[in-house]
Design a protein around this motif. Structure first.
Motif, PDB file in Angstrom:
ATOM      1  N   TYR A 196      -1.621  -8.093  -7.253  1.00 53.71           N
ATOM      2  CA  TYR A 196      -2.618  -7.634  -6.290  1.00 53.71           C
ATOM      3  C   TYR A 196      -2.267  -7.998  -4.843  1.00 53.71           C
ATOM      4  O   TYR A 196      -3.094  -8.549  -4.104  1.00 53.71           O
ATOM      5  CB  TYR A 196      -4.000  -8.187  -6.651  1.00 53.71           C
ATOM      6  CG  TYR A 196      -4.433  -7.844  -8.060  1.00 53.71           C
ATOM      7  CD1 TYR A 196      -4.826  -6.546  -8.382  1.00 53.71           C
ATOM      8  CD2 TYR A 196      -4.419  -8.808  -9.073  1.00 53.71           C
ATOM      9  CE1 TYR A 196      -5.202  -6.222  -9.678  1.00 53.71           C
ATOM     10  CE2 TYR A 196      -4.795  -8.481 -10.371  1.00 53.71           C
ATOM     11  CZ  TYR A 196      -5.181  -7.186 -10.662  1.00 53.71           C
ATOM     12  OH  TYR A 196      -5.555  -6.862 -11.948  1.00 53.71           O
TER      13      TYR A 196
ATOM     14  N   TYR B 177      -4.728  -6.507  -2.124  1.00 51.03           N
ATOM     15  CA  TYR B 177      -6.000  -7.218  -2.008  1.00 51.03           C
ATOM     16  C   TYR B 177      -5.819  -8.552  -1.300  1.00 51.03           C
ATOM     17  O   TYR B 177      -6.654  -8.955  -0.479  1.00 51.03           O
ATOM     18  CB  TYR B 177      -6.610  -7.458  -3.393  1.00 51.03           C
ATOM     19  CG  TYR B 177      -7.117  -6.216  -4.094  1.00 51.03           C
ATOM     20  CD1 TYR B 177      -7.554  -5.107  -3.381  1.00 51.03           C
ATOM     21  CD2 TYR B 177      -7.160  -6.169  -5.484  1.00 51.03           C
ATOM     22  CE1 TYR B 177      -8.020  -3.978  -4.032  1.00 51.03           C
ATOM     23  CE2 TYR B 177      -7.631  -5.040  -6.146  1.00 51.03           C
ATOM     24  CZ  TYR B 177      -8.058  -3.947  -5.418  1.00 51.03           C
ATOM     25  OH  TYR B 177      -8.526  -2.839  -6.073  1.00 51.03           O
TER      26      TYR B 177
ATOM     27  N   TRP C   3     -10.593  -7.181  -2.527  1.00 51.65           N
ATOM     28  CA  TRP C   3     -11.169  -6.218  -3.459  1.00 51.65           C
ATOM     29  C   TRP C   3     -12.549  -5.777  -2.985  1.00 51.65           C
ATOM     30  O   TRP C   3     -12.878  -4.577  -3.011  1.00 51.65           O
ATOM     31  CB  TRP C   3     -11.266  -6.832  -4.854  1.00 51.65           C
ATOM     32  CG  TRP C   3     -11.896  -5.908  -5.856  1.00 51.65           C
ATOM     33  CD1 TRP C   3     -11.286  -4.902  -6.558  1.00 51.65           C
ATOM     34  CD2 TRP C   3     -13.279  -5.889  -6.248  1.00 51.65           C
ATOM     35  NE1 TRP C   3     -12.195  -4.267  -7.372  1.00 51.65           N
ATOM     36  CE2 TRP C   3     -13.427  -4.847  -7.201  1.00 51.65           C
ATOM     37  CE3 TRP C   3     -14.392  -6.642  -5.899  1.00 51.65           C
ATOM     38  CZ2 TRP C   3     -14.649  -4.554  -7.797  1.00 51.65           C
ATOM     39  CZ3 TRP C   3     -15.614  -6.341  -6.489  1.00 51.65           C
ATOM     40  CH2 TRP C   3     -15.732  -5.313  -7.430  1.00 51.65           C
TER      41      TRP C   3
END
Length: 298
Positions: free
Chosen positions: A67, A70, A201
């Motif tokens: 991620y 994010y 996120w």
């Protein structure tokens, strides 16, 4: 993005859950144990990620590598480098160059801000820019309530969720929760990175912090408190302990701070007024010794 793990009783509730089987997050290493026997264990991979805001290099963070978009968005938002009226045009991740470029419609002039850094006490040497405290002056956290029955349910589920920590250790987890439901569970070598991934996120998906709770496996330090407050989340909980400055800042901004959550027990050192004590601790199942050790290890 890494593939999502197959759902089971412990991961079905999550929007994003840890995936210990995702490639590249751990590596098998051979060694010898206390009896001289050969053992092979999985260890956490750690790699650099350089974050750019438009054309300006901001920071290089050590991370497990999942991620990255994010992480970059959340880091910049939590450092006050993305303004509310600034539009994110796109986020470009280059795996080969190990860089993320966040492109906005604003102008990047953070040379002075980048000079004011404070090294934090977190694992993997977290970094907080010196004027983050100034951003707390106008923070107004929502006066939402948190049920103790939800706290017990969350701790029971999160502590038993398959994770990189259970697979290899040497890592921290942070979970965004709503009521008794854990929504997004992020892990990283530093608890600050895990929080930033959740912030990224939330920014990307337009998720409100109004009725959310943040649960962390790590210590409740000053930076954890600051980042939670800046995200607008009113409750921060952990199975681990506190630092004095973390408690002091939580009390100043009115954040509910709950630590040492082990089975039937917890202690609240700030924001007691949000707690709704609707569960009898005597009816809560005590954690076994294995889960108590996990809390101490974090």
């Amino acid at each position: 993005m890494p593939p999502r793990p197959k759902s089971d009783a412990n991961t079905a509730a999550y929007l994003i859950a840890p995936n210990p089987a995702a490639p590249g997050l751990t590596r098998a290493v051979q060694g010898t144990d206390h009896e001289g026997l050969t053992q092979t264990i999985n260890v956490i991979e750690e790699r650099p990620l350089t974050i750019f805001l438009n054309a300006q290099e901001i920071v290089t963070a050590m991370t497990i590598g999942d991620y990255p978009e994010y992480l970059a968005l959340g880091f910049l938002r939590n450092q006050g480098m993305l303004q509310d009226d600034e539009a994110v045009l796109r986020v470009d991740y280059d795996e080969e160059l190990e860089t993320v470029v966040v492109r906005t419609d604003g102008k990047t002039t953070y040379e002075e801000k980048l000079k004011k850094k404070t090294r934090t006490s977190g694992c993997a040497v977290g970094t907080v820019f010196g004027d983050m405290m100034e951003g707390l002056e106008g923070v107004q956290l929502p006066d939402s309530r948190v049920k103790t029955s939800d706290l017990y349910a969350l701790a029971h589920l999160i502590n038993r969720t398959p994770s990189l920590y259970l697979e290899a250790g040497a890592i921290h987890g942070t979970v965004l929760c709503e009521g008794a439901r854990p929504l997004v569970y992020m892990e990283d070598v530093g608890r600050h990175n895990a929080v930033d991934k959740i912030a990224g996120w939330m920014l990307s998906e337009g998720v409100s912090a109004q009725d959310k709770l943040l649960y962390t496996t790590g210590r409740l330090t000053s930076e954890m408190v600051i980042k939670t407050a800046l995200m607008g989340i009113p409750v921060l909980a952990s199975r681990s302990g506190f630092t004095a400055w973390g408690v002091e800042i939580a009390q100043q901004v009115g954040l509910t701070l709950i630590g040492r959550m082990r089975g039937q027990r917890f202690i609240c050192l700030s924001g007691e007024s949000r707690l709704v004590r609707d569960a009898d601790p005597a009816h809560v199942v005590e954690e076994d010794r294995k889960h108590r050790r996990k809390g101490a290890d974090q």
